[in-house]
Write a protein that holds these residues in place. Structure first.
Motif, PDB file in Angstrom:
ATOM      1  N   LYS A   1      11.903 -11.150  -3.776  1.00 45.71           N
ATOM      2  CA  LYS A   1      11.076 -12.323  -4.046  1.00 45.71           C
ATOM      3  C   LYS A   1      10.742 -13.115  -2.789  1.00 45.71           C
ATOM      4  CE  LYS A   1      13.295 -12.742  -8.584  1.00 45.71           C
ATOM      5  NZ  LYS A   1      14.059 -13.617  -9.519  1.00 45.71           N
ATOM      6  N   THR A   2      10.909 -12.523  -1.601  1.00 44.24           N
ATOM      7  CA  THR A   2      10.791 -13.312  -0.379  1.00 44.24           C
ATOM      8  C   THR A   2       9.513 -13.049   0.420  1.00 44.24           C
ATOM      9  OG1 THR A   2      11.956 -11.717   1.046  1.00 44.24           O
ATOM     10  CG2 THR A   2      13.308 -13.294  -0.189  1.00 44.24           C
ATOM     11  N   GLY A   3       8.643 -12.143  -0.031  1.00 46.81           N
ATOM     12  CA  GLY A   3       7.412 -11.860   0.693  1.00 46.81           C
ATOM     13  C   GLY A   3       6.266 -12.725   0.236  1.00 46.81           C
ATOM     14  N   GLY A   4       5.081 -12.480   0.823  1.00 50.12           N
ATOM     15  CA  GLY A   4       3.873 -13.184   0.423  1.00 50.12           C
ATOM     16  C   GLY A   4       3.588 -14.414   1.249  1.00 50.12           C
ATOM     17  N   VAL A   5       2.850 -15.355   0.670  1.00 50.62           N
ATOM     18  CA  VAL A   5       2.453 -16.595   1.342  1.00 50.62           C
ATOM     19  C   VAL A   5       3.336 -17.736   0.864  1.00 50.62           C
ATOM     20  CG1 VAL A   5       0.584 -18.252   1.726  1.00 50.62           C
ATOM     21  CG2 VAL A   5       0.085 -15.798   1.623  1.00 50.62           C
ATOM     22  N   TRP A   6       3.780 -18.546   1.818  1.00 50.16           N
ATOM     23  CA  TRP A   6       4.635 -19.702   1.545  1.00 50.16           C
ATOM     24  C   TRP A   6       4.051 -20.922   2.263  1.00 50.16           C
ATOM     25  CZ3 TRP A   6       9.498 -19.174  -1.099  1.00 50.16           C
ATOM     26  CH2 TRP A   6       9.811 -17.862  -1.464  1.00 50.16           C
ATOM     27  N   VAL A   7       4.476 -22.103   1.843  1.00 52.37           N
ATOM     28  CA  VAL A   7       4.042 -23.330   2.492  1.00 52.37           C
ATOM     29  C   VAL A   7       5.268 -24.170   2.820  1.00 52.37           C
ATOM     30  CG1 VAL A   7       3.666 -24.537   0.284  1.00 52.37           C
ATOM     31  CG2 VAL A   7       2.515 -25.355   2.359  1.00 52.37           C
TER      32      VAL A   7
ATOM     33  N   PRO B   1      -3.376 -25.324  -1.469  1.00 54.19           N
ATOM     34  CA  PRO B   1      -2.257 -25.379  -2.424  1.00 54.19           C
ATOM     35  C   PRO B   1      -0.991 -25.949  -1.807  1.00 54.19           C
ATOM     36  CG  PRO B   1      -2.670 -23.118  -1.716  1.00 54.19           C
ATOM     37  CD  PRO B   1      -3.796 -23.943  -1.170  1.00 54.19           C
ATOM     38  N   ALA B   2      -0.277 -26.753  -2.597  1.00 53.94           N
ATOM     39  CA  ALA B   2       1.014 -27.286  -2.193  1.00 53.94           C
ATOM     40  C   ALA B   2       2.145 -26.463  -2.778  1.00 53.94           C
ATOM     41  CB  ALA B   2       1.146 -28.742  -2.647  1.00 53.94           C
ATOM     42  N   GLY B   3       1.799 -25.503  -3.627  1.00 51.27           N
ATOM     43  CA  GLY B   3       2.779 -24.637  -4.271  1.00 51.27           C
ATOM     44  C   GLY B   3       2.079 -23.422  -4.830  1.00 51.27           C
TER      45      GLY B   3
END
Length: 494
Positions: A213-219, A281-283
Motif C-alpha cells: 500500500k506504499t506506492g503511487g502519489v502522496w501529498v 487534492p489534499a488527499g
C-alpha cells in the motif's frame, strides 16, 4: 515540412548577469549559486567531472550531485559548477542519497513559482548504507538484491533501521532543505519525483513492494514525517497501490505518468490527472480509482498504441502495436505535449512488448486541450536507439524540460538505457511548435556525457531567488537590446 524557425539570441551567463544587474540596480545582492536560464542536471554516482573512475557499483547508495550548465539554445552547453546534496544530517535536515544504476529515480523539477528545484532521495549516508545494507531491511524486501538501496525498508517497527524517503528543495543560493523525511511510503522501492507550486505542499510519486500500500502519489507538507495517499488502493480490487512515475503540476492541475504492471490485471501506461483543474487534492483523488487517463493517450487502462506511418521512432514500424512508457513530460501549450518515453514498457499484456522510445509530440484536437490527444511524431534522430530486447544501449528518454522561444520549442532531456550502467547523456533538440509532421533535419545534440561511474537522471531550468526578476527564455535578447539602447543614449549625451 519547412521550418519557420527564426534566429533567436540565446541566454548566456553574461546576458543573464546583465539582466539580473538591471533588475536589481541600486541594491547590493549576493551572487546566487544558480543563474536563471541555466540548466541543472541531477547526477547519481561518482558525480565528479573528469574522473576516470569512481567507487560505486550497481545498486549501491551514492551521493546526488547537481551539475549546472550555461547553454546556447539547444546547440551547446558549458559546465559551470556542481552542488553535492548533503551526506550528513544536520538539525531537521536529513542526508540525501540516490541508488547508482537505478533506472527510475532522480528526476528533477522546478517549483511552479521558480524558486526551488525539487528531487527525491533516500535519507541515509551512502557510506553508512554501503557498509551494512541489510541493516536497512534490504533482505526483507528483496532478498535477491540485498545490497540495493532501493530495496531498503521505510516502515517502522519491522526489526530494521527504516530509511526515510526524502523530498529535497534547493534554492537559488544552493541551500538545501531536506527536512521532509517520510516513512511508510515507497517501501522497498524507488522514490521517483516530487512537484510543488511554491515549496510548501509537496506531491510525491514512486513505487512500493508489489502488492503493498506504499506506492503511487502522496501529498505532504514541507518538513513533515508522514504523507497522505492521493492515488490510494487503486489496483488488485482495492487491496494495493499502483506505482506511478513523474508527478507534475501544470496550470493548477495535478498530472502523473504511469508505466506499471503491478496488481492483478492492472497493466497501465499513460499520463493521467488527479483531481480537477484549480483544485489540487489534499488527499484521496478520483474516488481512489487512480489517475484519469488523458483522452486518446493509448487504449483504455492498457497504454497500447498502433504506430502509423511517420509517427514511430525508427525501431518500430507502421502497423505495429506498441506499449507506451511515459516518463517526464512538458506542455508547450495547452494542446501540444512532449513526452519522454523510455522505450522499455512495463506493460506485459497482449502479444507486443515493443516500445516507442524517444521524444513524442502529442497534439490535442482542441486548442484548450479538452479534446482527444493523438501522437503526431516521435523525435529520435541522434539518439542511436536500440530495441528494448537489445543487450545494451539507449532505448529512449527519462528526464525532460523545455521552453517555447518564438515559434520553436527548445527541449532538453536525459537518456534511458537498458543496462543500469550504460552511458548517459544530456541532450538538446529544437522542434517547430506548429509542426504536425516531423520536420526534416531535427536531431538530438549530445550536450554532455555523465562522468565515469555516474548516471545523468533529471534536467530542469535553474531556480531564481526572485522570480519577478527572471526573464523568460527568449526575452534575454529583448533585454540586451534595451541595455544596448540605454548605452547608446548615454554615449549620445556625453
Amino acid at each position: 515540412m519547412r521550418s519557420t524557425r527564426r534566429p533567436v539570441l540565446r541566454p548566456t551567463l553574461f546576458a543573464l548577469a546583465a539582466a539580473a544587474s538591471l533588475a536589481g540596480a541600486g541594491s547590493a545582492q549576493a551572487t546566487p549559486f544558480f543563474i536563471p536560464g541555466n540548466l541543472v542536471v541531477s547526477v547519481e554516482g561518482n558525480g565528479v567531472r573528469g574522473a576516470v573512475s569512481g567507487s560505486y557499483t550497481d545498486n549501491q547508495a551514492a551521493p546526488l550531485t547537481l551539475f549546472q550548465y550555461s547553454h546556447s539554445g539547444t546547440a551547446s552547453a558549458t559546465y559551470v559548477n556542481a552542488l553535492v546534496l548533503p551526506q550528513t544530517a544536520s538539525g531537521n535536515n536529513a542526508a540525501v542519497s540516490g541508488e547508482y544504476g537505478s533506472s527510475s529515480e532522480g528526476t528533477l523539477q522546478r517549483s511552479g513559482d521558480g524558486r526551488y528545484l525539487t528531487i527525491m532521495g533516500y535519507g541515509v549516508n551512502a557510506a553508512a548504507f554501503n557498509a551494512n545494507p541489510t541493516a536497512y531491511g534490504t533482505a526483507v524486501n528483496d532478498p535477491t538484491k540485498p545490497a540495493a538501496l532501493g530495496q531498503s525498508g521505510s516502515l517502522s517497527g519491522q526489526g530494521y533501521t527504516p530509511v526515510a524517503r526524502v523530498a529535497a528543495l534547493i534554492d537559488a543560493n544552493g541551500k538545501v532543505d531536506s527536512s521532509t523525511t517520510l516513512l511508510g511510503v515507497f517501501n522497498g522501492n524507488n522514490p521517483r519525483s516530487v512537484a510543488s507550486v511554491d515549496g510548501s505542499t509537496l506531491y510525491l510519486s514512486g513505487q512500493g513492494v508489489s502488492g503493498d500500500k506504499t506506492g503511487g502519489v502522496w501529498v505532504a507538507q514541507r518538513g513533515a514525517t508522514s504523507a497522505t495517499a492521493v492515488t490510494g488502493l487503486d489496483t488488485s480490487k482495492g487491496a494495493a497501490a499502483q506505482d506511478t512515475r513523474i508527478v507534475e503540476i501544470v496550470n493548477k492541475q495535478l498530472y502523473v505518468s504511469v508505466d506499471s504492471k503491478q496488481g492483478s490485471g492492472s497493466n497501465r501506461d499513460f499520463i493521467g490527472t488527479l483531481g480537477s483543474a484549480g483544485n489540487l487534492p489534499a488527499g484521496l483523488a478520483n474516488g481512489g480509482n487512480g489517475p484519469a487517463q488523458l483522452n486518446g493517450f493509448g487504449t483504455s487502462n492498457a497504454g497500447k498504441y498502433v504506430i502509423t506511418t511517420g509517427n514511430g521512432n525508427g525501431v518500430n514500424a507502421a502497423g505495429q502495436t506498441i506499449s507506451l512508457s511515459p516518463e517526464q513530460y512538458f506542455f508547450a501549450t495547452a494542446s501540444v505535449l512532449y513526452v519522454a518515453d523510455s522505450g522499455i514498457p512495463k506493460n506485459s499484456s497482449g502479444s507486443s512488448t515493443l516500445g516507442d522510445g524517444g521524444l513524442q509530440k502529442w497534439v490535442n484536437s482542441s486548442a484548450d486541450g479538452s479534446g482527444a490527444w493523438s501522437l503526431a511524431y516521435t523525435l529520435s534522430n541522434g539518439l542511436n536507439l536500440v530495441a528494448n530486447n537489445a543487450a545494451g544501449g539507449t532505448t529512449g528518454l527519462l528526464g525532460l524540460t523545455g521552453a517555447v522561444v518564438g515559434g520553436q520549442v527548445e527541449l532538453f532531456a536525459t537518456n534511458y538505457t537498458i543496462g543500469d550502467l550504460d552511458p548517459t547523456y544530456l541532450l538538446g533538440i529544437s522542434d517547430d511548435l506548429a509542426a504536425l509532421i516531423k520536420p526534416a533535419g531535427e536531431a538530438f545534440v549530445t550536450l554532455d556525457t555523465a562522468p565515469a561511474d555516474s548516471n545523468f537522471k533529471g534536467v530542469a531550468f535553474a531556480p531564481a531567488a526572485d522570480t519577478s526578476d527572471v526573464p523568460e527564455p527568449g526575452m534575454v535578447a529583448v533585454m540586451l537590446a534595451g541595455l544596448a539602447s540605454m548605452a547608446a543614449a548615454r554615449r549620445r549625451k556625453s
